[in-house]
Design a protein around this motif. Structure first.
Motif, PDB file in Angstrom:
ATOM      1  N   ALA A   1       0.815  -1.216   0.000  1.00 52.10           N
ATOM      2  CA  ALA A   1       0.000   0.000   0.000  1.00 52.10           C
ATOM      3  C   ALA A   1       0.848   1.266   0.000  1.00 52.10           C
ATOM      4  O   ALA A   1       0.345   2.359  -0.321  1.00 52.10           O
ATOM      5  CB  ALA A   1      -0.939  -0.004   1.204  1.00 52.10           C
ATOM      6  N   SER A   2       2.133   1.144   0.363  1.00 51.50           N
ATOM      7  CA  SER A   2       3.000   2.323   0.443  1.00 51.50           C
ATOM      8  C   SER A   2       3.833   2.519  -0.823  1.00 51.50           C
ATOM      9  O   SER A   2       4.806   3.274  -0.820  1.00 51.50           O
ATOM     10  CB  SER A   2       3.936   2.193   1.648  1.00 51.50           C
ATOM     11  N   LEU A   3       3.454   1.869  -1.918  1.00 47.32           N
ATOM     12  CA  LEU A   3       4.234   1.902  -3.143  1.00 47.32           C
ATOM     13  C   LEU A   3       4.489   3.331  -3.636  1.00 47.32           C
ATOM     14  O   LEU A   3       5.616   3.667  -4.038  1.00 47.32           O
ATOM     15  CB  LEU A   3       3.529   1.092  -4.232  1.00 47.32           C
ATOM     16  N   ASN A   4       3.466   4.180  -3.597  1.00 48.23           N
ATOM     17  CA  ASN A   4       3.638   5.561  -4.057  1.00 48.23           C
ATOM     18  C   ASN A   4       4.643   6.323  -3.192  1.00 48.23           C
ATOM     19  O   ASN A   4       5.438   7.126  -3.710  1.00 48.23           O
ATOM     20  CB  ASN A   4       2.296   6.288  -4.071  1.00 48.23           C
ATOM     21  N   LEU A   5       4.603   6.066  -1.897  1.00 50.02           N
ATOM     22  CA  LEU A   5       5.561   6.725  -1.001  1.00 50.02           C
ATOM     23  C   LEU A   5       6.991   6.271  -1.309  1.00 50.02           C
ATOM     24  O   LEU A   5       7.916   7.082  -1.347  1.00 50.02           O
ATOM     25  CB  LEU A   5       5.212   6.414   0.462  1.00 50.02           C
ATOM     26  N   VAL A   6       7.152   4.978  -1.521  1.00 54.98           N
ATOM     27  CA  VAL A   6       8.473   4.426  -1.823  1.00 54.98           C
ATOM     28  C   VAL A   6       9.018   5.025  -3.111  1.00 54.98           C
ATOM     29  O   VAL A   6      10.202   5.389  -3.198  1.00 54.98           O
ATOM     30  CB  VAL A   6       8.413   2.883  -1.930  1.00 54.98           C
ATOM     31  N   LYS A   7       8.169   5.131  -4.125  1.00 53.52           N
ATOM     32  CA  LYS A   7       8.601   5.723  -5.386  1.00 53.52           C
ATOM     33  C   LYS A   7       9.055   7.167  -5.198  1.00 53.52           C
ATOM     34  O   LYS A   7      10.059   7.602  -5.778  1.00 53.52           O
ATOM     35  CB  LYS A   7       7.471   5.656  -6.410  1.00 53.52           C
ATOM     36  N   SER A   8       8.325   7.912  -4.400  1.00 52.04           N
ATOM     37  CA  SER A   8       8.691   9.320  -4.150  1.00 52.04           C
ATOM     38  C   SER A   8      10.040   9.413  -3.449  1.00 52.04           C
ATOM     39  O   SER A   8      10.872  10.261  -3.794  1.00 52.04           O
ATOM     40  CB  SER A   8       7.613   9.992  -3.305  1.00 52.04           C
ATOM     41  N   ILE A   9      10.255   8.546  -2.463  1.00 57.34           N
ATOM     42  CA  ILE A   9      11.515   8.561  -1.711  1.00 57.34           C
ATOM     43  C   ILE A   9      12.693   8.203  -2.612  1.00 57.34           C
ATOM     44  O   ILE A   9      13.718   8.896  -2.628  1.00 57.34           O
ATOM     45  CB  ILE A   9      11.431   7.585  -0.521  1.00 57.34           C
ATOM     46  N   LYS A  10      12.544   7.134  -3.401  1.00 55.63           N
ATOM     47  CA  LYS A  10      13.642   6.710  -4.271  1.00 55.63           C
ATOM     48  C   LYS A  10      13.927   7.738  -5.357  1.00 55.63           C
ATOM     49  O   LYS A  10      15.086   7.998  -5.703  1.00 55.63           O
ATOM     50  CB  LYS A  10      13.305   5.358  -4.897  1.00 55.63           C
ATOM     51  N   SER A  11      12.878   8.350  -5.887  1.00 61.41           N
ATOM     52  CA  SER A  11      13.050   9.378  -6.915  1.00 61.41           C
ATOM     53  C   SER A  11      13.811  10.580  -6.365  1.00 61.41           C
ATOM     54  O   SER A  11      14.705  11.132  -7.036  1.00 61.41           O
ATOM     55  CB  SER A  11      11.677   9.815  -7.444  1.00 61.41           C
ATOM     56  N   PHE A  12      13.488  10.975  -5.131  1.00 65.67           N
ATOM     57  CA  PHE A  12      14.185  12.103  -4.514  1.00 65.67           C
ATOM     58  C   PHE A  12      15.658  11.785  -4.300  1.00 65.67           C
ATOM     59  O   PHE A  12      16.531  12.613  -4.580  1.00 65.67           O
ATOM     60  CB  PHE A  12      13.517  12.462  -3.186  1.00 65.67           C
ATOM     61  N   ILE A  13      15.952  10.596  -3.795  1.00 65.04           N
ATOM     62  CA  ILE A  13      17.337  10.205  -3.518  1.00 65.04           C
ATOM     63  C   ILE A  13      18.168  10.206  -4.802  1.00 65.04           C
ATOM     64  O   ILE A  13      19.290  10.743  -4.835  1.00 65.04           O
ATOM     65  CB  ILE A  13      17.388   8.823  -2.842  1.00 65.04           C
ATOM     66  N   VAL A  14      17.630   9.643  -5.867  1.00 62.04           N
ATOM     67  CA  VAL A  14      18.372   9.583  -7.133  1.00 62.04           C
ATOM     68  C   VAL A  14      18.619  10.979  -7.691  1.00 62.04           C
ATOM     69  O   VAL A  14      19.740  11.315  -8.091  1.00 62.04           O
ATOM     70  CB  VAL A  14      17.601   8.722  -8.161  1.00 62.04           C
ATOM     71  N   SER A  15      17.596  11.811  -7.712  1.00 61.58           N
ATOM     72  CA  SER A  15      17.749  13.165  -8.254  1.00 61.58           C
ATOM     73  C   SER A  15      18.723  13.991  -7.414  1.00 61.58           C
ATOM     74  O   SER A  15      19.502  14.777  -7.946  1.00 61.58           O
ATOM     75  CB  SER A  15      16.387  13.871  -8.328  1.00 61.58           C
ATOM     76  N   PHE A  16      18.706  13.777  -6.097  1.00 64.80           N
ATOM     77  CA  PHE A  16      19.592  14.518  -5.196  1.00 64.80           C
ATOM     78  C   PHE A  16      21.047  14.107  -5.427  1.00 64.80           C
ATOM     79  O   PHE A  16      21.943  14.945  -5.475  1.00 64.80           O
ATOM     80  CB  PHE A  16      19.197  14.251  -3.741  1.00 64.80           C
ATOM     81  N   GLN A  17      21.279  12.812  -5.563  1.00 69.65           N
ATOM     82  CA  GLN A  17      22.638  12.314  -5.731  1.00 69.65           C
ATOM     83  C   GLN A  17      23.289  12.794  -7.018  1.00 69.65           C
ATOM     84  O   GLN A  17      24.513  12.939  -7.086  1.00 69.65           O
ATOM     85  CB  GLN A  17      22.653  10.785  -5.678  1.00 69.65           C
ATOM     86  N   PHE A  18      22.490  13.067  -8.031  1.00 68.30           N
ATOM     87  CA  PHE A  18      23.042  13.487  -9.319  1.00 68.30           C
ATOM     88  C   PHE A  18      23.071  15.004  -9.499  1.00 68.30           C
ATOM     89  O   PHE A  18      23.478  15.493 -10.553  1.00 68.30           O
ATOM     90  CB  PHE A  18      22.257  12.846 -10.468  1.00 68.30           C
ATOM     91  N   SER A  19      22.650  15.730  -8.476  1.00 71.50           N
ATOM     92  CA  SER A  19      22.678  17.196  -8.558  1.00 71.50           C
ATOM     93  C   SER A  19      23.996  17.724  -8.000  1.00 71.50           C
ATOM     94  O   SER A  19      24.704  17.028  -7.271  1.00 71.50           O
ATOM     95  CB  SER A  19      21.507  17.790  -7.772  1.00 71.50           C
ATOM     96  N   SER A  20      24.349  18.954  -8.353  1.00 72.21           N
ATOM     97  CA  SER A  20      25.585  19.572  -7.874  1.00 72.21           C
ATOM     98  C   SER A  20      25.466  19.894  -6.391  1.00 72.21           C
ATOM     99  O   SER A  20      24.406  20.320  -5.909  1.00 72.21           O
ATOM    100  CB  SER A  20      25.871  20.852  -8.664  1.00 72.21           C
ATOM    101  N   ALA A  21      26.561  19.707  -5.676  1.00 74.63           N
ATOM    102  CA  ALA A  21      26.555  19.934  -4.224  1.00 74.63           C
ATOM    103  C   ALA A  21      26.518  21.425  -3.904  1.00 74.63           C
ATOM    104  O   ALA A  21      27.295  22.211  -4.436  1.00 74.63           O
ATOM    105  CB  ALA A  21      27.787  19.300  -3.597  1.00 74.63           C
ATOM    106  N   ASN A  22      25.590  21.784  -3.041  1.00 76.22           N
ATOM    107  CA  ASN A  22      25.472  23.153  -2.519  1.00 76.22           C
ATOM    108  C   ASN A  22      24.785  23.050  -1.167  1.00 76.22           C
ATOM    109  O   ASN A  22      23.556  22.904  -1.112  1.00 76.22           O
ATOM    110  CB  ASN A  22      24.665  24.034  -3.480  1.00 76.22           C
TER     111      ASN A  22
END
Length: 385
Positions: free
Chosen positions: A28-49
């Motif tokens: 039932a938490s599939l949408n939450l998991v997708k949001s969390i994983k999407s945020f982590i991936v996008s954050f890791q590939f962004s420039s550090a600031n």
């Protein structure tokens, strides 16, 4: 009791985290998991600031908080249960992003090193009275408990757990001050009594990467949790760090000349330790492989410094020559003691090839013993003839 409380809180943190993971495994938490994983991936590939990164993380926490509150899995959950899930979310996110958010700039690494080196020098001479800590409040044996809590800070990655190390340290100090004040009928003066002790404990503990840990907590701990007692203790440690960074003779109850001499002596000790450590890593036998010393095939050594003029020597040359001199004096002293007090048990005709300073001294002592035995035998033969 504070140590028990620390262990209990650590256990509670684990329970919260695994409870969060269990909910995330629910289909039932599939949408939450997708949001969390999407945020982590996008954050890791962004420039550090750091400032922008902090803002992104805090905004994501707020977004997820609203989503979790409306989610069916948390229907009927108490405030504590909901808070536990948010703590689990923070730990999961920041554990995944730790290498991307902690001590990532060269400036932070440099500041950490400078603070650690300065604290290391202060440890050699600073005493509680230099910080105007009254004698009846001095309890260095018990302060060790607070130091150990602070030293644990790098064992954790979640901001909450790092902050808990600070709180455990400060609670121990605060309880000790309260007990001391009750026995002496002294009214604890708040920060006037607390901060000097915290500064001293911080210096004695020399916690790893102090600057980076404080910055990490400030940027990535959920802002609604940086209030009340956690905020008070955290602010005090930030003040302690600032005091240490700016510390000079005027900051202490100490003569300025004595302070400068103590710092210079401590600085010299640090350089000697670094030199010895460097030699130990690159050369197990510094006395036989010093810079400027070449070994011939027959085992004899050439010493280029013998023909050098004083003005030609660099500071590095002088440091190496001083190290060699100390090494020679040590070996000579040990050899003299071996000659005066021969070992009655060392009579073997041969010795192993030396691999370090102790082996060299052992061989020299054995050779001296063999020489004495040969002379004694010659004397005995002469007497018989």
């Amino acid at each position: 009791m504070d140590t028990v409380a620390s262990q209990s809180s650590s256990s509670s943190s684990s329970v919260m985290f695994y409870d969060f993971l269990d909910k995330m495994r629910n289909p039932a938490s599939l949408n939450l998991v997708k949001s969390i994983k999407s945020f982590i991936v996008s954050f890791q590939f962004s420039s550090a600031n750091p400032e922008n990164d902090s803002k992104r993380v805090q905004e994501f926490f707020s977004t997820m908080e609203a989503a979790i509150m409306e989610h069916p899995l948390w229907a009927g959950a108490t405030d504590d249960e909901f808070d536990c899930s948010m703590e689990g979310l923070e730990k999961y996110i920041m554990t995944k992003l730790f290498s991307r958010t902690f001590a990532i700039s060269p400036e932070d690494v440099q500041i950490d090193q400078e603070i650690s080196e300065k604290i290391h020098m202060l440890q050699s001479f600073l005493r509680p009275e230099h910080l105007d800590i009254p004698p009846f409040l001095q309890n260095e044996a018990s302060w060790l408990l607070a130091e150990k809590e602070l030293q644990k800070i790098n064992a954790f990655r979640a901001p909450r757990e790092k902050l808990h190390c600070i709180m455990s340290c400060c609670r121990i100090i605060n309880n000790l001050l309260l007990n001391a004040s009750m026995s002496e009928n002294h009214v604890v003066g708040g920060a006037d009594d607390f901060l000097p002790v915290l500064i001293y404990v911080t210096i004695k503990a020399n916690p790893p990467q102090l600057h980076s840990n404080l910055k990490y907590i400030q940027l990535y701990r959920r802002q609604e949790k940086m209030v009340s007692e956690p905020a008070y203790y955290f602010t005090n440690l930030v003040s302690a760090k600032s005091f240490i960074v700016q510390l000079d003779a005027k900051s202490l109850s100490m003569d300025e000349i004595e302070f400068e001499e103590s710092m210079q002596a401590a600085k010299l000790d640090c350089k000697v330790s670094q030199l010895e450590a460097s030699q130990a890593q690159t050369d197990p036998l510094p006395s036989t492989r010093m810079h400027g010393m070449k070994t011939n095939i027959d085992g004899r050594s050439n010493y280029p410094y013998m023909e050098a003029e004083p003005g030609e020597l660099t500071v590095e040359d002088v440091e190496r020559l001083l190290s060699l001199y100390k090494d020679v004096v040590t070996k000579y002293s040990n050899l003299c003691r071996a000659v005066r007090h021969p070992s009655a048990t060392r009579t073997g005709p041969s010795l192993p090839v030396p691999k370090g300073r102790d082996d060299i001294l052992l061989q020299l002592e054995g050779q001296a013993q063999m020489i004495r035995e040969e002379k004694a035998e010659e004397s005995h033969q002469n007497c018989q003839s």
